[in-house]
Write an enzyme that holds these catalytic residues in place. Sequence first.
Site, short mmCIF file in Angstrom:
data_model
loop_
_atom_site.label_atom_id
_atom_site.label_comp_id
_atom_site.label_asym_id
_atom_site.label_seq_id
_atom_site.Cartn_x
_atom_site.Cartn_y
_atom_site.Cartn_z
N ARG A 27 -8.28 6.22 -12.08
CA ARG A 27 -7.14 6.81 -11.39
C ARG A 27 -7.55 7.76 -10.27
O ARG A 27 -6.73 8.15 -9.46
CB ARG A 27 -6.26 7.56 -12.39
CG ARG A 27 -5.72 6.63 -13.47
CD ARG A 27 -4.95 7.42 -14.48
NE ARG A 27 -3.71 7.88 -13.91
CZ ARG A 27 -2.53 7.32 -14.13
NH1 ARG A 27 -2.45 6.29 -14.91
NH2 ARG A 27 -1.43 7.79 -13.57
N ASN A 100 -0.47 17.50 -15.41
CA ASN A 100 -0.36 16.59 -14.26
C ASN A 100 0.93 16.94 -13.53
O ASN A 100 1.94 17.21 -14.18
CB ASN A 100 -0.24 15.14 -14.71
CG ASN A 100 -1.53 14.61 -15.27
OD1 ASN A 100 -2.54 15.30 -15.30
ND2 ASN A 100 -1.48 13.37 -15.74
N GLY A 101 0.90 16.86 -12.21
CA GLY A 101 2.11 17.13 -11.45
C GLY A 101 1.95 18.41 -10.64
O GLY A 101 0.84 18.89 -10.43
N GLU A 481 -1.96 -5.75 4.89
CA GLU A 481 -2.57 -5.58 3.58
C GLU A 481 -4.09 -5.82 3.64
O GLU A 481 -4.86 -5.09 3.01
CB GLU A 481 -1.90 -6.53 2.56
CG GLU A 481 -2.53 -6.62 1.20
CD GLU A 481 -2.59 -5.31 0.42
OE1 GLU A 481 -2.01 -4.31 0.86
OE2 GLU A 481 -3.26 -5.28 -0.63
N GLU A 488 -9.45 1.08 2.57
CA GLU A 488 -9.45 1.79 1.29
C GLU A 488 -10.83 1.83 0.65
O GLU A 488 -11.24 2.87 0.16
CB GLU A 488 -8.50 1.09 0.29
CG GLU A 488 -7.04 1.40 0.47
CD GLU A 488 -6.17 0.64 -0.53
OE1 GLU A 488 -5.28 1.26 -1.08
OE2 GLU A 488 -6.39 -0.58 -0.74
N HIS A 504 0.04 -5.57 23.60
CA HIS A 504 0.70 -4.31 23.97
C HIS A 504 -0.12 -3.10 23.54
O HIS A 504 0.44 -2.06 23.20
CB HIS A 504 2.10 -4.26 23.36
CG HIS A 504 2.99 -5.37 23.83
ND1 HIS A 504 3.46 -5.44 25.12
CD2 HIS A 504 3.44 -6.49 23.20
CE1 HIS A 504 4.19 -6.54 25.27
NE2 HIS A 504 4.18 -7.19 24.12
C1 G6P Z 1 -1.71 4.35 -4.21
C2 G6P Z 1 -2.66 3.25 -4.63
C3 G6P Z 1 -2.28 1.95 -3.94
C4 G6P Z 1 -0.84 1.59 -4.25
C5 G6P Z 1 0.11 2.74 -3.88
C6 G6P Z 1 1.50 2.50 -4.44
O1 G6P Z 1 -1.88 4.63 -2.88
O2 G6P Z 1 -3.99 3.60 -4.31
O3 G6P Z 1 -3.11 0.90 -4.40
O4 G6P Z 1 -0.48 0.45 -3.54
O5 G6P Z 1 -0.36 3.97 -4.48
O6 G6P Z 1 1.43 2.50 -5.84
P1 G6P Z 1 2.46 1.82 -6.79
O7 G6P Z 1 1.94 2.08 -8.18
O8 G6P Z 1 3.78 2.53 -6.54
O9 G6P Z 1 2.54 0.39 -6.47
#
Ligand code: G6P
Length: 608
Positions: A27, A100-101, A481, A488, A504
């Site tokens: 995470r 967390n949060g 993507e 990333e 452009h």
């Molecule tokens: C973060 C992750 C991405 C993901 C995005 C949205 O940035 O690193 O891989 O696409 O969150 O996350 P979700 O769980 O809402 O799809």
Amino acid sequence: MCGIVAYTGKRQASDILIEGLRKLEYRGYDSAGACVQVGDHLDLVRTQGKLSELEAALKEHPLSGHAGIGHTRWATHGAPSVPNAHPHLSMDGKFAVVHNGIIENYSIIKQKLQQEGVVFKSETDTEVIAHLVAKFYKGDFAKAVADALAHLEGAFGIAVVSAYHPGVLIGARRGSPLVLAIGEGELFLTSDASAIVDYTQKVVYLKDDDMVELDATTYRITDQARAEVRRKVQNIDFSADQVAKGNFPHFMLKEIFEQPATVINSLRGRLLIEQGISKLQGLNLVQPELREIKRIVIVACGTSFYAGKVGEYIIEELAGVPVDVEYASEFRYRNPIIEDKTIVFAISQSGETADTLAALREAKRKGATVLGICNVVGSSIARETDGGVYLHAGPEIGVASTKAFTSQVTVLTLIALLLGRMRNVSPQRGITICKALQAIPGQIEEILRQNSAIQTIAEAYKDNRNFLYLGRGYNYPVALEGALKLKEISYIHAEGYPAAEMKHGPIALIDADMPTVVICPTDALFDKVLSSMQEVKARGGRILAVTDADNGQLDGLADHVLHIPKTLPMLSPLLAVVPLQLLAYHIAVMRGCDVDTPRNLAKSVTVE
Ligand code: G6P
């Protein structure tokens, strides 16, 4: 983002905490810590950096006890450092908290506590919780935590342990996930069920404002009014194997290779091929509304947003319903117009992304029916929506999303088909789409068989510092993507553009050092994309093409070609994205990057 694991039972708590935190490493975090009840006091070890640092510190300073709390932190308030790492202790050392949060009103609370003589040891917002619990403690642990919670604004999932109450833990949540897991003679709290799946499959997904008090064998859940409530015990929908790497060097590669199976899982039981329709039980209750809708709004972040963009093209094509795809973070803070007969879809792999959650709440406030497209069962977004469709892609551990994208596009196609067949799509066309969808998993397998060829091509591009990705129509979002994947995990600058838009602006950047990745299936726009490629070539740019064109069609244009099988144009994103995932993966590995836990990124962004 941050991870929480807490344990009470017969085993050594610190072993369980480390094992659990290791499962949450994906995470993203920058420091870690554990606090265990040892006799009549709390013993704390915290380190900056990777979990291996904490393990080493625990070898030096073992924590021997049967109840404790652990945490991996992703810095928000205060730099990554040992004093800022969780758990945080109250001044008397009798209470420890992991969180967390974000506590939004922490500075007001902090000032007040300081005036009362409390000395703070960290720059975090979390520390106020530990001091508040100590302040309110008059012998009743649960009441002290409840009183502290009443002062907090913002989002939290917390676990608290006290030296005064051996074997007892308290957990609470508002806006951040917290799961109670039930073993034999042992109980756990965690922010993510994958942390404890080795020990038990039985869990309770706590609701917002729930608080739970637990010891090794019993638990008591109360709601916001602190009245006891019963919550459903559920089975985790994945196994321990699914959160292990198996024979793959990285989770990301494992998840790329899982896609034939995960797309099958997303399709399972949902295609009625003879009738050319899809069946989505999670949308049954809103069927009458779906027949009537005039507009769809999709809110999402990151990769889920790009899947939503593909969905926009497919839904508009099949259903003829206008679709707007919005970044959830933008949607939540403007004054979005939600008219009658608008349906909002929130797309989120984790189901916990703070901005997406807030956007769906805003949409609900405005009276919209909100549906979820989530992977994690029981997640906040899944629970707060009026219905929806699960991906069934299994846990995604690699921070860079791969299998979730293909499953999201699969599910969006099923939704488009459902809406289309309620409108103008003929049974025959429906059957053609169903059959083509069914063939996708096998076609992804074909692409995966080219993995070593893609690796060789990656070698030729690994040293470039900038990339342009171009696509049109259904594959414009795939260009976005593909570029996102590369930046990333390999920290290379990459931009996605609609191919024709290149002239452009981005064309000014083209030279021999800036390769262009062009997604060009042989659809209605193929010739137009070839023209864009000519423009790149004319400026000395190198081209890597992703195409289903036959050998020869790109001669003199593409320097390298990644082949994908032929499918319906609207399904081509499901294939075209796969070689781009592999390309990004191999380039990142060759550059020595930390593929599964790239710097600064988090898998599930539970803060704004
Ligand atoms: C973060 C992750 C991405 C993901 C995005 C949205 O940035 O690193 O891989 O696409 O969150 O996350 P979700 O769980 O809402 O799809």
